[in-house]
Design a protein around this motif. Structure first.
Motif, mmCIF file in Angstrom:
data_model
loop_
_atom_site.group_PDB
_atom_site.id
_atom_site.type_symbol
_atom_site.label_atom_id
_atom_site.label_comp_id
_atom_site.label_asym_id
_atom_site.label_seq_id
_atom_site.Cartn_x
_atom_site.Cartn_y
_atom_site.Cartn_z
ATOM 1 N N GLU A 169 0.861 -1.179 0.000
ATOM 2 C CA GLU A 169 0.000 0.000 0.000
ATOM 3 C C GLU A 169 0.895 1.225 0.000
ATOM 4 N N LEU A 223 3.042 4.402 -4.136
ATOM 5 C CA LEU A 223 2.801 2.963 -4.123
ATOM 6 C C LEU A 223 3.991 2.250 -4.762
ATOM 7 N N ASN A 271 -3.776 -7.309 -6.232
ATOM 8 C CA ASN A 271 -3.875 -5.973 -5.641
ATOM 9 C C ASN A 271 -2.857 -5.016 -6.249
#
Length: 177
Positions: free
Chosen positions: A92, A101, A127
């Motif tokens: 994250e 990021l 992700n």
């Protein structure tokens, strides 16, 4: 399996497969554990994995995205072999400083090939791919050292992300026998 790959599977299995009593992430107890960092911290094995990854890279790769934590050393080694720039992709964005990021150059408009050490379900890779795409990167492939996913349990095809691997769990199991 060709000789260099079968030798790599044997050597990685010997370095990484541990016996004992281990609590897995799921909470289950296992008598066996695969410690991937034992190949990533050995320069010779790390280089052999990186060398095996180079021919698997899509020809349109403009940057390598090494996923935190295990993909970073592999991506760095692949970068040194190919001259391709590397991004270090966090789980994250950091909440301070640049709040990035992906550490490295801007990803907008760049074809990024993700680099991961081990894929089991593909959740972390999914992700990262989604997050990079939201920043404007083009991401269609992840190259991993070891694909440990069970058939039908790798979710990456649901987001049009192709998985290419140097080794699979079955190759490591065959090397162990």
């Amino acid at each position: 399996m060709d000789a260099p790959i079968s030798e790599l599977a044997r050597d990685i299995d010997a370095a990484c497969r541990l016996s004992g009593e281990f609590t897995l992430r799921s909470g289950l107890i296992s008598s066996e554990y695969f410690d991937k960092y034992r190949f990533e911290t050995k320069p010779g094995l790390l280089r052999r994995v990186a060398e095996a990854m180079v021919p698997l890279l899509p020809t349109d790769t403009e940057a390598l995205g090494g996923l935190e934590l295990g993909g970073v050393p592999i991506a760095t080694m692949v970068s040194s072999l190919t001259g391709l720039p590397t991004l270090f992709v966090r789980k994250e964005a950091k909440p301070y400083g640049t709040r990035k990021l992906a550490e490295g150059d801007d990803v907008a408009g760049i074809q990024v090939t993700l680099i991961e050490d081990v894929i089991t379900t593909g959740g972390a890779v999914r992700n990262a791919a989604v997050a990079l795409r939201s920043l404007g990167a083009r991401v269609h492939t992840v190259v991993c050292a070891i694909d440990r996913s069970d058939p039908g349990h790798n979710i990456l095809d649901t987001i049009e992300l192709t998985t290419v691997s140097v080794l699979t769990k079955s190759m490591l199991d065959a090397a162990h026998e």
